[in-house]
Write a protein that holds these residues in place. Structure first.
Motif, PDB file in Angstrom:
ATOM      1  N   PHE A  61      74.149 134.329 -22.981  1.00  0.00           N
ATOM      2  CA  PHE A  61      74.507 134.277 -24.395  1.00  0.00           C
ATOM      3  C   PHE A  61      74.635 132.848 -24.916  1.00  0.00           C
ATOM      4  N   ALA A  62      74.057 131.893 -24.195  1.00  0.00           N
ATOM      5  CA  ALA A  62      74.166 130.490 -24.595  1.00  0.00           C
ATOM      6  C   ALA A  62      73.523 130.217 -25.944  1.00  0.00           C
ATOM      7  N   LEU A  63      72.558 131.044 -26.353  1.00  0.00           N
ATOM      8  CA  LEU A  63      71.891 130.863 -27.645  1.00  0.00           C
ATOM      9  C   LEU A  63      72.294 131.959 -28.633  1.00  0.00           C
ATOM     10  N   ALA A  64      73.458 132.560 -28.405  1.00  0.00           N
ATOM     11  CA  ALA A  64      73.930 133.614 -29.302  1.00  0.00           C
ATOM     12  C   ALA A  64      74.437 133.090 -30.647  1.00  0.00           C
ATOM     13  N   PRO A  65      75.184 131.981 -30.687  1.00  0.00           N
ATOM     14  CA  PRO A  65      75.676 131.499 -31.980  1.00  0.00           C
ATOM     15  C   PRO A  65      74.526 130.933 -32.837  1.00  0.00           C
ATOM     16  N   LYS A  66      74.346 131.481 -34.006  1.00  0.00           N
ATOM     17  CA  LYS A  66      73.236 131.080 -34.887  1.00  0.00           C
ATOM     18  C   LYS A  66      73.275 129.586 -35.192  1.00  0.00           C
ATOM     19  N   GLU A  67      74.469 129.074 -35.494  1.00  0.00           N
ATOM     20  CA  GLU A  67      74.572 127.662 -35.863  1.00  0.00           C
ATOM     21  C   GLU A  67      74.181 126.756 -34.698  1.00  0.00           C
ATOM     22  N   ARG A  68      74.479 127.175 -33.482  1.00  0.00           N
ATOM     23  CA  ARG A  68      74.109 126.376 -32.307  1.00  0.00           C
ATOM     24  C   ARG A  68      72.592 126.280 -32.176  1.00  0.00           C
ATOM     25  N   VAL A  69      71.918 127.386 -32.349  1.00  0.00           N
ATOM     26  CA  VAL A  69      70.460 127.388 -32.233  1.00  0.00           C
ATOM     27  C   VAL A  69      69.846 126.506 -33.310  1.00  0.00           C
ATOM     28  N   GLU A  70      70.324 126.645 -34.527  1.00  0.00           N
ATOM     29  CA  GLU A  70      69.790 125.836 -35.624  1.00  0.00           C
ATOM     30  C   GLU A  70      69.986 124.349 -35.362  1.00  0.00           C
ATOM     31  N   LYS A  71      71.143 123.979 -34.842  1.00  0.00           N
ATOM     32  CA  LYS A  71      71.404 122.561 -34.561  1.00  0.00           C
ATOM     33  C   LYS A  71      70.556 122.061 -33.392  1.00  0.00           C
ATOM     34  N   LEU A  72      70.471 122.848 -32.319  1.00  0.00           N
ATOM     35  CA  LEU A  72      69.660 122.447 -31.174  1.00  0.00           C
ATOM     36  C   LEU A  72      68.214 122.179 -31.585  1.00  0.00           C
ATOM     37  N   LEU A  73      67.642 123.097 -32.325  1.00  0.00           N
ATOM     38  CA  LEU A  73      66.242 122.941 -32.707  1.00  0.00           C
ATOM     39  C   LEU A  73      66.067 121.816 -33.718  1.00  0.00           C
ATOM     40  N   GLY A  74      67.000 121.709 -34.662  1.00  0.00           N
ATOM     41  CA  GLY A  74      66.915 120.623 -35.635  1.00  0.00           C
ATOM     42  C   GLY A  74      67.039 119.262 -34.984  1.00  0.00           C
ATOM     43  N   ASP A  75      67.985 119.119 -34.057  1.00  0.00           N
ATOM     44  CA  ASP A  75      68.178 117.835 -33.367  1.00  0.00           C
ATOM     45  C   ASP A  75      66.961 117.468 -32.526  1.00  0.00           C
ATOM     46  N   ALA A  76      66.260 118.477 -31.987  1.00  0.00           N
ATOM     47  CA  ALA A  76      65.062 118.202 -31.189  1.00  0.00           C
ATOM     48  C   ALA A  76      63.880 117.786 -32.053  1.00  0.00           C
ATOM     49  N   GLY A  77      63.930 118.087 -33.367  1.00  0.00           N
ATOM     50  CA  GLY A  77      62.856 117.706 -34.269  1.00  0.00           C
ATOM     51  C   GLY A  77      62.118 118.863 -34.910  1.00  0.00           C
ATOM     52  N   PHE A  78      62.488 120.090 -34.559  1.00  0.00           N
ATOM     53  CA  PHE A  78      61.809 121.254 -35.123  1.00  0.00           C
ATOM     54  C   PHE A  78      62.176 121.439 -36.599  1.00  0.00           C
ATOM     55  N   VAL A  79      61.250 122.021 -37.341  1.00  0.00           N
ATOM     56  CA  VAL A  79      61.480 122.370 -38.739  1.00  0.00           C
ATOM     57  C   VAL A  79      61.152 123.854 -38.929  1.00  0.00           C
ATOM     58  N   ASP A  80      61.423 124.351 -40.123  1.00  0.00           N
ATOM     59  CA  ASP A  80      61.160 125.758 -40.465  1.00  0.00           C
ATOM     60  C   ASP A  80      61.817 126.705 -39.447  1.00  0.00           C
ATOM     61  N   VAL A  81      63.044 126.386 -39.080  1.00  0.00           N
ATOM     62  CA  VAL A  81      63.766 127.194 -38.091  1.00  0.00           C
ATOM     63  C   VAL A  81      64.249 128.492 -38.742  1.00  0.00           C
ATOM     64  N   LYS A  82      63.900 129.609 -38.140  1.00  0.00           N
ATOM     65  CA  LYS A  82      64.302 130.918 -38.663  1.00  0.00           C
ATOM     66  C   LYS A  82      64.837 131.787 -37.516  1.00  0.00           C
ATOM     67  N   LEU A  83      65.937 132.471 -37.771  1.00  0.00           N
ATOM     68  CA  LEU A  83      66.498 133.430 -36.827  1.00  0.00           C
ATOM     69  C   LEU A  83      66.599 134.779 -37.527  1.00  0.00           C
ATOM     70  N   GLU A  84      65.966 135.778 -36.952  1.00  0.00           N
ATOM     71  CA  GLU A  84      65.997 137.117 -37.510  1.00  0.00           C
ATOM     72  C   GLU A  84      66.652 138.067 -36.513  1.00  0.00           C
ATOM     73  N   VAL A  85      67.537 138.913 -37.015  1.00  0.00           N
ATOM     74  CA  VAL A  85      68.214 139.887 -36.161  1.00  0.00           C
ATOM     75  C   VAL A  85      67.221 140.965 -35.727  1.00  0.00           C
ATOM     76  N   PHE A  86      67.239 141.286 -34.437  1.00  0.00           N
ATOM     77  CA  PHE A  86      66.428 142.386 -33.916  1.00  0.00           C
ATOM     78  C   PHE A  86      67.323 143.274 -33.074  1.00  0.00           C
ATOM     79  N   ASP A  87      67.681 144.405 -33.639  1.00  0.00           N
ATOM     80  CA  ASP A  87      68.502 145.388 -32.924  1.00  0.00           C
ATOM     81  C   ASP A  87      67.599 146.464 -32.350  1.00  0.00           C
ATOM     82  N   CYS A  88      67.795 146.758 -31.067  1.00  0.00           N
ATOM     83  CA  CYS A  88      66.921 147.717 -30.403  1.00  0.00           C
ATOM     84  C   CYS A  88      67.667 148.340 -29.223  1.00  0.00           C
ATOM     85  N   PRO A  89      67.575 149.650 -29.043  1.00  0.00           N
ATOM     86  CA  PRO A  89      68.186 150.251 -27.858  1.00  0.00           C
ATOM     87  C   PRO A  89      67.575 149.683 -26.580  1.00  0.00           C
TER      88      PRO A  89
END
Length: 289
Positions: free
Chosen positions: A193-221
């Motif tokens: 669950f290290a990438l569970a917090p949305k804000e953490r993922v956005e910061k990690l990718l932004g700090d690395a240099g990525f742009v157009d970062v999008k996180l979409e919820v996918f719920d599935c059994p």
């Protein structure tokens, strides 16, 4: 060519873990693991829109189901590098992938420190393979450097533990017998669950240099195992890291008690031919400018 990996570097504990008994467990259960994970990986593939001729890195390819799909999508003029820490799983991946697929390469390595050729991939894909790095900042920066300009990153990672009872229920069922087992926690290094917090993922990718970062919820059994409850419990005993770890640390009598506890916790979720529990993940996409 025989693959091998040294048990060293920042992720040496993960290398040891996935080349030991748990790696062998996942080899044994790879077909049923695919059954569980396929809907999540398919959702990532739909969003990334691979094109024939593209070069793709499959990070944490495991037993290679995703690698085969990627190879089909990019075609013989494209190229797929399948990277994983687990040699036993890579051996299965090589076996199940078309031996005539000259455009597929299997590599045993740690993506956090692997010396990729700079700007060499059009797409980086991962199905639950990016959460376990010791240093997430270093890992995403390393991946960023290996992407071509306008290259795409696409992966799936689990959301918060409470949204994923497929893991939490087995953990709670074994916890009283192995009290020192750490609780799944987004703030622990190398956690599912290290990438569970949305804000953490956005910061990690932004700090690395990525742009157009999008996180979409996918719920599935999540479908854990196949067949009657005993059959499904055999899968859980191998696949679920908390359960498998508890069993390895127990004598036969305690192991029997642990399995009965897990069975009791999961029995209400048996549908007749599988264990079906809620699962929730992020489908993440980003781009190197």
């Amino acid at each position: 060519m025989t693959l091998s990996i040294e048990t060293e570097g920042p992720n040496k504990d993960e290398i040891e873990f996935w080349n030991g008994p748990q790696g062998q467990n996942w080899v044994k259960q790879n077909d049923l693991t695919d059954l569980m994970y396929d809907p999540f990986g398919e959702s990532v593939l739909e969003g990334v829109a691979l094109k024939p001729g593209e070069r793709v890195l499959d990070v944490g390819c495991g037993c290679g189901k995703t690698t085969g799909k990627l190879a089909e999508l990019v075609g013989s003029k494209g190229h797929v590098t399948a990277l994983d820490l687990s040699v036993p799983m890579l051996d299965v991946a090589r076996t199940r992938t078309n031996s005539n697929a000259k455009h597929v390469e299997f590599v045993a390595g740690d993506a956090e420190i692997f010396e990729f050729e700079p700007e060499s991939y059009d797409v980086m894909f991962s199905q639950f393979g990016l959460m376990f790095f010791h240093n997430l900042d270093a890992a995403f920066l390393n991946l960023f450097r290996a992407l071509k300009p306008n290259g795409r990153l696409a992966f799936v990672s689990w959301r918060l533990p409470d949204l994923n009872p497929w893991l939490i229920l087995p953990f709670e069922a074994v916890r009283e017998f192995v009290p020192d087992m750490p609780k799944p926690n987004p703030d622990v290094v190398s956690s599912p669950f290290a990438l569970a917090p949305k804000e953490r993922v956005e910061k990690l990718l932004g700090d690395a240099g990525f742009v157009d970062v999008k996180l979409e919820v996918f719920d599935c059994p999540t479908r854990m195992g196949q067949g009657n409850l005993d059959d499904c419990m055999e899968f859980v005993a191998d696949f679920s890291n908390p359960v498998a770890t508890a069993l390895r640390r127990s004598d036969p009598s305690l192991a029997y008690t642990i399995l009965r506890s897990v069975r009791s916790a999961l029995a209400p979720y048996h549908t007749g031919d599988t264990l079906e529990l809620p699962g929730s993940a992020w489908i993440v996409s980003a781009r190197r400018p």
